[in-house]
Design an enzyme around this catalytic site. Structure first.
Site, PDB file in Angstrom:
ATOM      1  N   HIS A 155       0.853  -1.200   0.000  1.00  0.00           N
ATOM      2  CA  HIS A 155       0.000   0.000   0.000  1.00  0.00           C
ATOM      3  C   HIS A 155       0.882   1.240   0.000  1.00  0.00           C
ATOM      4  O   HIS A 155       2.082   1.163   0.257  1.00  0.00           O
ATOM      5  CB  HIS A 155      -0.946   0.010   1.219  1.00  0.00           C
ATOM      6  CG  HIS A 155      -2.119  -0.903   1.049  1.00  0.00           C
ATOM      7  ND1 HIS A 155      -2.057  -2.246   1.352  1.00  0.00           N
ATOM      8  CD2 HIS A 155      -3.378  -0.674   0.588  1.00  0.00           C
ATOM      9  CE1 HIS A 155      -3.234  -2.808   1.091  1.00  0.00           C
ATOM     10  NE2 HIS A 155      -4.053  -1.875   0.623  1.00  0.00           N
ATOM     11  N   LYS A 159      -0.368   4.958   4.607  1.00  0.00           N
ATOM     12  CA  LYS A 159      -1.218   4.027   5.366  1.00  0.00           C
ATOM     13  C   LYS A 159      -0.619   3.803   6.756  1.00  0.00           C
ATOM     14  O   LYS A 159       0.584   3.574   6.885  1.00  0.00           O
ATOM     15  CB  LYS A 159      -1.352   2.701   4.603  1.00  0.00           C
ATOM     16  CG  LYS A 159      -2.355   1.754   5.212  1.00  0.00           C
ATOM     17  CD  LYS A 159      -2.697   0.613   4.263  1.00  0.00           C
ATOM     18  CE  LYS A 159      -3.544  -0.444   4.924  1.00  0.00           C
ATOM     19  NZ  LYS A 159      -4.850   0.030   5.351  1.00  0.00           N
TER      20      LYS A 159
END
Ligand code: NAD
Length: 265
Positions: A155, A159
Site C-alpha cells: 500500500h 497508510k
C-alpha cells in the site's frame, strides 16, 4: 412486444461528502437508467452539485424517509447503529461499508435492520477482492496442508496500519476453509525464527509511494508455485461494488446478506 423499461434503483448515500460518498454519487449519476439518486446525507447540507455531482438531488443533514430507497452507508462508525435503526423503521434496505464499527454494535445493528429490511455490511466491496477471498479459500482447501501459504500486500506510504484489512480478509477466508485460526498467522520474520512451521500463514506488508492496494497469495508445494493476485487501480472498485450490491438488494425481503450473495459465489 417491447420489454418493460428497467426501474432504476433509488439510492440515498450516507457520508455523501466523503471520498467514497462522492465517487458512489458520481458513478450513479453517470448511470441514470440504473440509479435514481434520492439524496446525499452529510454533516453540512447543500446540494449534490456543491460536491461536483451532476444531480439536482439535495444534500441533507438527516437520513430522509423514502420507503424502499437503498441507504448506501460509507460514513463514520459512530453513525452506524442509528442508520441501521432508521433503515428498519422506515423500510429502507441497507448497504454499509463503514469500517471501525465495534463488532457487537455491528452485529446488533445488522440484526435489528435485518428483521425489517434487506441489510448487508462488507469490509470490502470490490468485486475482484471478493472473488479472491473465495478462490484463495478453495485453493487452500484443495491444495492441502503440504502447500505453504504466504500473503503479501503493498500500500501507499501514508497508510498507518498493517497488515491491511483485505490481507486479513484473505487470511480469514483461508483459515475458515482449512480449520486454522488467526493464531496461525506469522507477521514478518526476523532473526532466529527456526524452520517454517507446517500450517502457518506468513503475512507481509510493503509500504511504497502511491500504491493503491496490491495483494498476492503464494501457494508453494513440492516443485510448483501458484500465485493469486489482485491489484487495485483506484478506490472506484469499492464504489462500483457498493452500487452493484445496492441494485441487487433493492426489493429483496428482510434478511442479512453478504457480498457472496450479491456475486452468487
Ligand atoms: P471520509 O472521511 O472521506 O468520508 C466520511 C464522510 O462521512 C465525511 O464526509 C463525514 O462528514 C461523513 N460523516 C461523518 N459522520 C456522519 C454522520 N453521522 N452522518 C452522515 N455523514 C457523516 O471517508 P471515506 O474514505 O469516504 O470512507 C468512509 C468509510 O468507508 C470509512 O469507514 C472507510 O473505512 C470505509 N470504506 C469502506 C470500504 C469498503 O469497501 N467497505 C472502502 C473504502 C472505505
Amino acid at each position: 412486444m417491447v420489454p418493460p423499461m428497467p426501474v432504476p434503483t433509488r439510492i440515498i448515500v450516507n457520508g455523501a461528502a466523503g471520498r467514497m460518498g462522492r465517487r458512489i454519487l458520481a458513478l450513479a449519476s453517470e448511470r441514470p437508467t440504473e440509479f435514481a439518486i434520492v439524496a446525499g446525507v452529510d454533516r453540512a447540507p447543500g446540494t449534490l452539485r456543491d460536491l461536483g455531482v451532476a444531480s439536482d438531488a439535495p444534500l441533507v443533514a438527516q437520513l430522509p424517509t423514502e420507503r424502499g430507497a437503498v441507504v448506501i452507508d460509507f460514513s463514520h462508525h459512530s453513525a452506524f447503529y442509528a442508520t441501521a435503526l432508521h433503515c428498519a423503521n422506515q423500510g429502507q434496505p441497507l448497504v454499509s461499508g463503514t469500517t471501525g464499527i465495534e463488532p457487537a454494535v455491528l452485529d446488533s445493528g445488522l440484526a435489528a435492520a435485518a428483521k425489517a429490511v434487506a441489510a448487508m455490511h462488507a469490509m470490502n466491496y470490490s468485486v475482484g477482492v471478493n472473488i479472491v477471498f473465495q478462490i484463495a479459500a478453495q485453493m487452500a482447501k484443495t491444495l492441502g496442508a503440504d502447500y505453504d501459504i504466504e500473503i503479501v500486500e503493498a500500500h501507499h506510504n501514508q497508510k498507518v496500519d498493517a497488515p491491511s484489512g483485505t490481507a486479513y480478509g484473505i487470511a480469514d477466508a483461508i483459515t475458515a476453509a482449512t480449520g486454522r485460526t488467526r493464531n496461525d498467522l506469522v507477521h514478518g520474520r526476523e532473526g532466529q525464527t527456526g524452520k517454517r512451521r507446517k500450517g502457518e500463514i506468513g503475512m507481509h506488508a510493503m509500504r511504497l509511494g502511491d500504491v493503491v492496494g496490491d495483494h498476492s497469495v503464494y501457494f508453494v508445494g513440492q516443485g510448483e508455485r501458484i500465485l493469486l493476485g489482485h491489484v487495485a487501480h483506484s478506490r472506484d472498485i469499492f464504489a462500483v461494488g457498493a452500487l452493484r450490491a445496492a441494485a441487487w438488494i433493492s426489493g429483496r425481503g428482510p434478511g442479512r446478506y453478504a457480498m457472496k450473495d450479491v456475486l452468487g459465489l
